[in-house]
Design an enzyme around this catalytic site. Structure first.
Site, PDB file in Angstrom:
ATOM      1  CG  ASP A  18      -2.028  -1.031   1.117  1.00 17.39           C
ATOM      2  OD1 ASP A  18      -1.882  -1.972   0.311  1.00 17.39           O
ATOM      3  OD2 ASP A  18      -3.025  -0.909   1.838  1.00 17.39           O
ATOM      4  NE  ARG A 100      -2.343   3.733  13.555  1.00 16.33           N
ATOM      5  CZ  ARG A 100      -1.631   2.723  13.134  1.00 16.33           C
ATOM      6  NH1 ARG A 100      -0.320   2.675  13.382  1.00 16.33           N
ATOM      7  NH2 ARG A 100      -2.189   1.734  12.465  1.00 16.33           N
ATOM      8  CG  ASP A 129      -5.261   3.627  12.230  1.00 11.05           C
ATOM      9  OD1 ASP A 129      -5.397   3.878  13.437  1.00 11.05           O
ATOM     10  OD2 ASP A 129      -4.814   2.549  11.806  1.00 11.05           O
ATOM     11  CB  SER A 183      -5.815  -5.612   7.189  1.00 10.02           C
ATOM     12  OG  SER A 183      -4.927  -4.554   7.429  1.00 10.02           O
TER      13      SER A 183
END
Length: 411
Positions: A18, A100, A129, A183
């Site tokens: 990605d 994050r 996210d 994922s």
């Protein structure tokens, strides 16, 4: 955003399919200089290939940043959160959420250092996210430009990503050429798996989903006994051996893994509005959470502990929703940290087949009074007759209500 407005962008880059496609897409769409930032948060992957792929895609060596942030992650983000015993919706230890803000913080620092006018991330337009990254960016640099390719491009499938990669000679790992079964996101605190074969909440997760723990059913038929030492709310040692925050969490992860501790299959409420199913593994964090609550049980005043517990769901929601840098999180953190001054001592635990069992706790700051609680002769430490007045005073409002015809708490 007009394409010509972006001259240099810092991309949160893992080196996977990605973000490698995003890197090339930024170069071809925005025609800007790209700086890659890869954070080592203990995800357990080699980061050298990320550097090699960035070089292959034309990134200058001085524009490739790979930072070991494991100690910072645990010391300045995980540990403050664990002082609060934070659980989102009663069970999730916030492993993805807490990573994050650190990534956002470091990304902005790099952007300022290299003179970039934009940052980019690989989060999708459906998840949490994107919110966490971007709220972090804006809190630290309010005029920063943000590029979120998943909200802009037309590459809406895995097949399209692979076709774009092949068109631009981007190396693709063989296991990425087929449909990914789910994922995965990982760091030193946890691993999360979502999507594809996990989307149906009735279907039990396949054993291959669990990557950081052995099955509790397959864990050893022997008890592992450990002690965890605390100072002012933070774990500082295991079995009498002092160690750094990241080293300590790594050790707890190993202990939790071999004993099948820390699995969670959860349907949660995302901040963006939908429900999602995730399978989380937090082996060391589960042990740490259990031990910390045990330490607090003998060191915190009752009302302080209950107030702290009442605020915990709000604190956890703040972190889950991406507001680590908000004034309300800092206000709550100050209260939480104030409560931890006396949370020092040792907790003993037994680890066995998915269970983390507290078997002892001791502290030089203990509020536990044997002479007051004993069933034997307390030699006058506690006058049981005092309880009569205590009970009558606490019952007074109920007695007055009953006298007025409102017996049993009727309104």
């Amino acid at each position: 955003m007009r394409v010509k407005d972006v001259k240099k962008v810092v991309l949160a880059y893992s080196g996977g399919l990605d973000t490698s496609v995003i890197l090339k897409w930024l170069q071809t769409t925005y025609r800007c200089e790209v700086v890659t930032f890869t954070a080592d948060l203990g995800q357990g992957e080699e980061l050298g290939p990320a550097r090699d792929k960035a070089l292959l895609l034309g990134i200058k060596p001085e524009n490739i940043f790979i930072d070991d942030l494991r100690e910072t992650f645990v010391k300045d983000f995980v540990f403050p959160m664990f002082r609060a015993n934070a659980l989102y919706e009663g069970c999730y230890l916030l492993g993805t959420s807490i990573a994050r803000p650190l990534i956002s913080q470091r990304q902005i620092e790099i952007a300022e250092a290299v003179g970039a006018d934009a940052v980019a991330h690989g989060a999708t337009g459906k998840g949490n996210d994107q919110v966490r990254f971007e709220i972090g960016y804006y809190a630290l640099k309010p005029d920063i430009k943000i590029i979120a390719p998943w909200r802009e491009w037309e590459l809406t499938s895995r097949t399209a990503l692979i076709a774009f990669a092949e068109q631009h000679q981007i190396p693709i790992a063989k296991d990425k050429r087929g449909e990914s079964p789910f994922s995965v996101d990982a760091n030193l605190l946890h691993s999360s798996s979502e999507g594809k074969i996990l989307e149906e909440p009735w279907d039990a997760p396949d054993e291959m989903v669990w990557q950081r723990t052995v099955s509790p059913m397959d864990a050893p038929d022997a008890v592992t006994e450990i002690t965890v030492e605390f100072e002012r709310g933070d774990a500082v040692g295991i079995n009498g051996e002092r160690m750094s925050p990241a080293t300590l969490l790594t050790r707890l992860n190993a202990l939790g893994k071999e004993n099948g501790i820390g699995r969670l299959d959860l349907v949660e409420n995302r901040f963006v509005g939908m429900k999602s199913r995730g399978c989380y593994e937090t082996p060391g964090g589960t042990i740490l959470h259990t031990a910390h609550r045990a330490m607090e049980s003998i060191t915190l005043d009752r009302e302080a502990a209950h107030l702290k517990d009442s605020l915990m769901p709000r604190y956890a929601e703040i972190i889950y929703n991406g507001f680590w840098f908000s004034p309300e999180r800092r206000m709550l953190q100050a209260l939480i940290d104030e409560s931890q001054h006396s949370v020092s001592g040792t907790v003993r635990l037994k680890l066995y087949k998915g269970n983390c069992i507290v078997t002892g706790r001791q502290s030089p700051n203990s509020l536990y009074s044997m002479k007051h609680v004993t069933f034997e002769d307390d030699q006058g430490a506690y006058d049981q007759f005092d309880a009569q007045g205590f009970i009558k005073l606490n019952a007074l409002r109920l007695r007055l209500g009953a006298m007025a015809g409102r017996r049993g708490g009727a309104l």
